[in-house]
Design an enzyme around this catalytic site. Structure first.
Site, PDB file in Angstrom:
ATOM      1  N   CYS A  75       0.804  -1.232   0.000  1.00  0.00           N
ATOM      2  CA  CYS A  75       0.000   0.000   0.000  1.00  0.00           C
ATOM      3  C   CYS A  75       0.834   1.279   0.000  1.00  0.00           C
ATOM      4  O   CYS A  75       0.448   2.274  -0.614  1.00  0.00           O
ATOM      5  CB  CYS A  75      -0.992   0.008   1.163  1.00  0.00           C
ATOM      6  SG  CYS A  75      -0.254  -0.195   2.799  1.00  0.00           S
ATOM      7  N   ASP A 272      -7.886   5.182  -1.734  1.00  0.00           N
ATOM      8  CA  ASP A 272      -7.474   3.996  -0.994  1.00  0.00           C
ATOM      9  C   ASP A 272      -6.855   2.961  -1.928  1.00  0.00           C
ATOM     10  O   ASP A 272      -7.508   2.499  -2.865  1.00  0.00           O
ATOM     11  CB  ASP A 272      -8.702   3.400  -0.304  1.00  0.00           C
ATOM     12  CG  ASP A 272      -8.351   2.298   0.669  1.00  0.00           C
ATOM     13  OD1 ASP A 272      -7.155   1.955   0.786  1.00  0.00           O
ATOM     14  OD2 ASP A 272      -9.271   1.761   1.316  1.00  0.00           O
ATOM     15  N   HIS A 274      -6.125  -0.098  -1.201  1.00  0.00           N
ATOM     16  CA  HIS A 274      -6.312  -1.444  -0.678  1.00  0.00           C
ATOM     17  C   HIS A 274      -7.322  -2.291  -1.441  1.00  0.00           C
ATOM     18  O   HIS A 274      -7.606  -3.422  -1.036  1.00  0.00           O
ATOM     19  CB  HIS A 274      -6.694  -1.373   0.806  1.00  0.00           C
ATOM     20  CG  HIS A 274      -5.606  -0.833   1.676  1.00  0.00           C
ATOM     21  ND1 HIS A 274      -5.486   0.517   1.936  1.00  0.00           N
ATOM     22  CD2 HIS A 274      -4.573  -1.444   2.299  1.00  0.00           C
ATOM     23  CE1 HIS A 274      -4.420   0.707   2.711  1.00  0.00           C
ATOM     24  NE2 HIS A 274      -3.856  -0.459   2.946  1.00  0.00           N
TER      25      HIS A 274
END
Length: 389
Positions: A75, A272, A274
């Site tokens: 990440c 994000d 993820h």
């Protein structure tokens, strides 16, 4: 379809600052006016035009490892790719660029996406970043912090430029890169120091000895506390998003990096990394490519006081005037910091005196810099990494 995830405060009547641009958003409960709707639409169009880079699976194995996915560990790499991708978008297409709803897409846009593909053939791939960052602890399967990530970019950009200059006569990264580090004697509490002369020298080197200024990307790694972010820094972090040069922040909750691109009240708005997506190969000349996996229509938010104290801020300055404006704004921010700035601005490496203020401008010249001492990031010699309390 648009979604807002997180706390209900994600849309209020307060201003949103998003990568240097202000949007006045109103929730449906507060207003049904056309101005409110157009403000929301403009922000959402801007948000969805930013390059979104996430976990991928199914790519060629990274180096000599068996990893064909970066799920659960990549990440920070993906967040950093998003920040640098925005710098390239701003450079080639401008801050006002928005993703077109019609094909063919622009060659510049497709070319940028190609550079972040997931293979060694793509200049700024996760494969090449991990290779460049080996000496800073980057490895497939391991999580990495923002300081090491910034140094990996420094190495990769230098290697990439040297390769392209040898093969093609010019570099592929169109700007100088300055990883801003702390004061060498630590007497100002370890706050990183933007040195105007160092930036000028890096631009000169980028231009192969010419004195003309070049575009420059500044990466400022910070540690703003121990276990949690010191709240004294929150107003300062928020204000960096008002800078026209803002590229946002690499940061998030501890152990889960995100790309923070905006703020509203006490909330951070972020993209994000993820979400897991299949690896795609976008050829540099395929103007009809499906680029939907590189854009996101979900605005997520996070309380600023929950951000990990280890983070990095990015800024893009297009030319000398833009850099001067950045330095002026940064010095004004120092004045508001009550002795605990995020970073400071000085003229010379050897001079602790702050040389930038609202009334003045930078002095030209690099008399106090020994070019042989620079390591490509603007540092002179070894130094300790310090925590700002």
């Amino acid at each position: 379809m648009w979604r807002f995830l997180g706390a209900s405060k994600a849309l209020t009547s307060s201003d949103v600052w998003f990568l240097g641009k202000c949007y006045k958003l109103l929730s449906k409960e507060l207003s049904h006016s056309s101005d409110s709707e157009s403000g929301n639409a403009a922000f959402l169009e801007d948000f969805s035009s930013r390059i979104w880079i996430t976990y991928r699976k199914g790519f060629d194995a990274i180096s000599d490892s068996k990893y064909t996915s970066d799920v659960n560990w990549g990440c920070m790499v993906r967040s950093s790719q998003m920040l640098v991708a925005q710098a390239l978008i701003f450079h080639h297409l401008g801050r006002s660029w928005r993703k077109s709803s019609q094909k063919p897409y622009s060659p510049e846009y497709i070319g940028i996406l190609h550079m972040f593909g997931d293979s060694e053939a793509c200049a700024f791939s996760i494969h090449n970043l991990l290779q460049a960052g080996k000496s800073y602890g980057l490895a497939a399967g391991s999580w990495v912090g923002p300081y090491a990530m910034c140094r990996a970019w420094q190495t990769l950009v230098r290697t990439n430029r040297e390769h392209h200059e040898a093969v093609e006569g010019n570099g592929s990264f169109p700007m100088a890169l300055y990883v801003v580090s702390g004061d060498e004697d630590g007497e100002r509490g370890g706050a990183p120091v933007v040195c105007i002369d160092v930036a000028a020298q890096l631009c000169c080197d980028f231009n192969k000895g010419q004195s003309t200024w070049s575009p420059i990307l500044l990466l400022v790694p910070l540690v703003l506390g121990l276990d949690k972010l010191n709240p004294r820094y929150i107003p300062l972090l928020k204000e960096t998003f008002t800078f026209p040069q803002s590229l946002g922040i690499l940061g998030g909750k501890p152990g889960t990096s995100t790309y923070i691109a905006g703020v509203q009240d006490d909330r951070a708005l972020y993209l994000d990394p993820h979400e897991v997506q299949l690896a795609v190969d976008i050829a540099a000349d395929n103007l009809e490519a499906d680029t939907s996996s590189y854009h996101c229509s979900t605005v997520r938010d996070l309380a600023l006081d929950l951000i990990d104290p280890s983070l990095a801020i990015g800024f893009y300055c297009r030319d000398k005037d833009d850099f001067d404006d950045f330095c002026s704004r940064a010095s004004e921010l120092v004045d508001k910091a009550n002795g605990a700035p995020l970073f400071t601005v000085v003229q010379s490496v050897q001079s602790p005196k702050q040389m930038y203020n609202q009334e003045g401008s930078s002095r030209d010249g690099m008399d106090s810099i020994n070019v042989e001492d620079l390591d490509g990031s603007g540092e002179t010699g070894e130094e300790e990494w310090q925590i700002l309390y």
